[in-house]
Design an enzyme around this catalytic site. Structure first.
Site, PDB file in Angstrom:
ATOM      1  N   ARG A 188       0.816  -1.215   0.000  1.00  0.00           N
ATOM      2  CA  ARG A 188       0.000   0.000   0.000  1.00  0.00           C
ATOM      3  C   ARG A 188       0.849   1.264   0.000  1.00  0.00           C
ATOM      4  NH1 ARG A 188      -2.995   2.119  -2.612  1.00  0.00           N
ATOM      5  NH2 ARG A 188      -4.060   0.101  -2.644  1.00  0.00           N
ATOM      6  N   LYS A 220       1.887  24.481  -3.340  1.00  0.00           N
ATOM      7  CA  LYS A 220       0.656  23.879  -2.805  1.00  0.00           C
ATOM      8  C   LYS A 220       0.750  22.353  -2.915  1.00  0.00           C
ATOM      9  CE  LYS A 220      -1.958  28.014  -4.045  1.00  0.00           C
ATOM     10  NZ  LYS A 220      -2.982  28.616  -4.935  1.00  0.00           N
ATOM     11  N   LYS A 261       4.876  38.695  -2.488  1.00  0.00           N
ATOM     12  CA  LYS A 261       3.452  38.592  -2.776  1.00  0.00           C
ATOM     13  C   LYS A 261       2.689  39.738  -2.127  1.00  0.00           C
ATOM     14  CE  LYS A 261       1.686  34.426  -2.779  1.00  0.00           C
ATOM     15  NZ  LYS A 261       1.422  34.192  -4.212  1.00  0.00           N
ATOM     16  N   GLU A 301       4.862  39.955  -7.288  1.00  0.00           N
ATOM     17  CA  GLU A 301       3.480  39.736  -7.720  1.00  0.00           C
ATOM     18  C   GLU A 301       2.784  41.069  -7.997  1.00  0.00           C
ATOM     19  OE1 GLU A 301       0.497  36.850  -5.742  1.00  0.00           O
ATOM     20  OE2 GLU A 301      -0.016  38.823  -4.929  1.00  0.00           O
ATOM     21  N   ASP A 336      -0.836  38.059 -11.584  1.00  0.00           N
ATOM     22  CA  ASP A 336      -1.732  37.188 -10.823  1.00  0.00           C
ATOM     23  C   ASP A 336      -3.197  37.532 -11.061  1.00  0.00           C
ATOM     24  OD1 ASP A 336      -2.228  35.128  -8.887  1.00  0.00           O
ATOM     25  OD2 ASP A 336      -2.696  36.693  -7.430  1.00  0.00           O
TER      26      ASP A 336
END
Length: 355
Positions: free
Chosen positions: A119, A154, A186, A219, A248
């Site tokens: 597994r 992410k 950002k 950004e 963005d």
């Protein structure tokens, strides 16, 4: 690290795509944690209670869906961590397109060991193959444009390098690996710093004071922010440390537009940047349906978080056939004191075998 040396030894056979570089990431430690999570405090009681010791097995990895295979070396390493005596052979390698019904490889050896490894090995193999498969689809979709497909940060915690490795196997490229290898200014950094100019100036001052020079991406979310940044870069000239501009969410969904996405703002942003020698990246609203129209604006990079945060695992099974073997005369029966891969796992004590 030892795992990278072992990958290099196997690279020519079934794992030709190099993993991303990382100063501290240890794939063996990740595998060991996964095995320990499974074993808990007693080991595989299902296998211990149903499979006689000495039973030998042959197990085949079978593709049950079409896609791109990835994670073969990682699956191989799982078996080696459990029981180095289990023999594995692979008919396909990382990056190969596979079809339902195709045999990918096989394992031969202790049935107990194969069942313990099954597994965990499949979890890594299926997830990485799912990421590679979607990446390959996106790469194919932008073929003929100047755009390169990237993932983001992410990723599943502790699977960062494996997720990003799968993107490479699928034909994409990696965005920054972590917080250490690229400065990414950002919106929240800009807000906390007091504006774009202050954030850029602070970044450059920090890097100079530390004697480092990492790539810097800024950004922008609107054309006004882009114009402000371009004025800063033009004033700095070749002395700027900014290497990339992120555009963005400069697209919006529009059922009447090609592919259901209005890219007019993004296209205008690319025109404002013009022939300046700086990298460009688009993010937001990136799907398999929209990535082509985004790429046609001429943007250099397209980042897509869904490659890793919304992955659909590729369906792969492991089918086992067993042959019971008689234990040698005088052998002690298995019990709580027996030392084998089925008892509570302690990865640091297990050699990596041929993986």
């Amino acid at each position: 690290m030892q795992w990278r040396k072992d990958w290099e030894a196997a690279a020519g056979s079934f794992a030709p795509v190099a993993p991303p570089q990382h100063p501290t990431y240890d794939v063996y430690a990740v595998i060991d944690m996964a095995l320990a999570e499974d074993a808990g405090d007693y080991g595989d009681i299902s296998t211990l209670s149903t499979v006689p010791e000495g039973t030998q097995a042959r197990a085949t990895f079978l593709a049950k869906a079409s896609g791109v295979l990835a994670g073969v070396w990682v699956a191989h390493a799982v078996f080696a961590r459990v029981d180095p005596s289990v023999g594995l052979s692979w008919a396909r390698k990382d990056g190969d397109r596979v079809q339902p019904g195709e045999i990918l490889g096989e394992a031969r050896g202790s049935a107990r060991s194969i069942l313990v490894a099954e597994r965990v090995a499949l979890n890594f193999l299926q997830r990485m193959s799912g990421i590679a498969s979607l990446t390959r689809q996106m790469v194919d979709a932008v073929q003929g444009t100047p755009s390169t497909v990237l993932e983001t940060r992410k990723t599943v915690p502790c699977l960062r390098l494996l997720d990003k490795w799968a993107v490479l196997i699928g034909g994409g490229q990696n965005h920054r690996i972590g917080l250490y290898d690229m400065v990414m200014i950002k919106d929240n950094h800009i807000a906390a710093a007091g504006g774009i100019a202050a954030a850029v100036a602070g970044t450059e001052e920090y890097q100079r004071s530390k004697g480092i020079r990492r790539p810097v991406e800024v950004e922008t979310r609107t054309l006004a922010e882009l114009k402000e940044l371009l004025a800063i870069l033009d004033a700095a000239g070749p002395d700027t440390m900014v290497t990339r501009i992120m555009l963005d969410n400069m697209t919006k969904k529009d059922a009447g537009a090609p592919s259901g996405l209005d890219v007019s703002t993004l296209r205008e942003a690319m025109q404002l940047i013009g022939d300046r020698r700086i990298e460009t990246e688009a993010s937001g609203n990136v799907t398999l349906d929209t990535v082509r129209v985004i790429a046609e604006t001429g943007v250099q990079f397209i980042s897509c978080g869904a490659l890793t945060h919304s992955v659909t695992a590729l369906d792969i099974s492991l089918n086992i056939e067993t042959q019971r073997m008689q234990p040698p005369a005088g052998a002690l029966p298995a019990g709580p004191a027996a030392v084998n891969a089925l008892d509570a796992f302690e990865g640091t004590s297990m050699p990596c075998g041929s993986a």
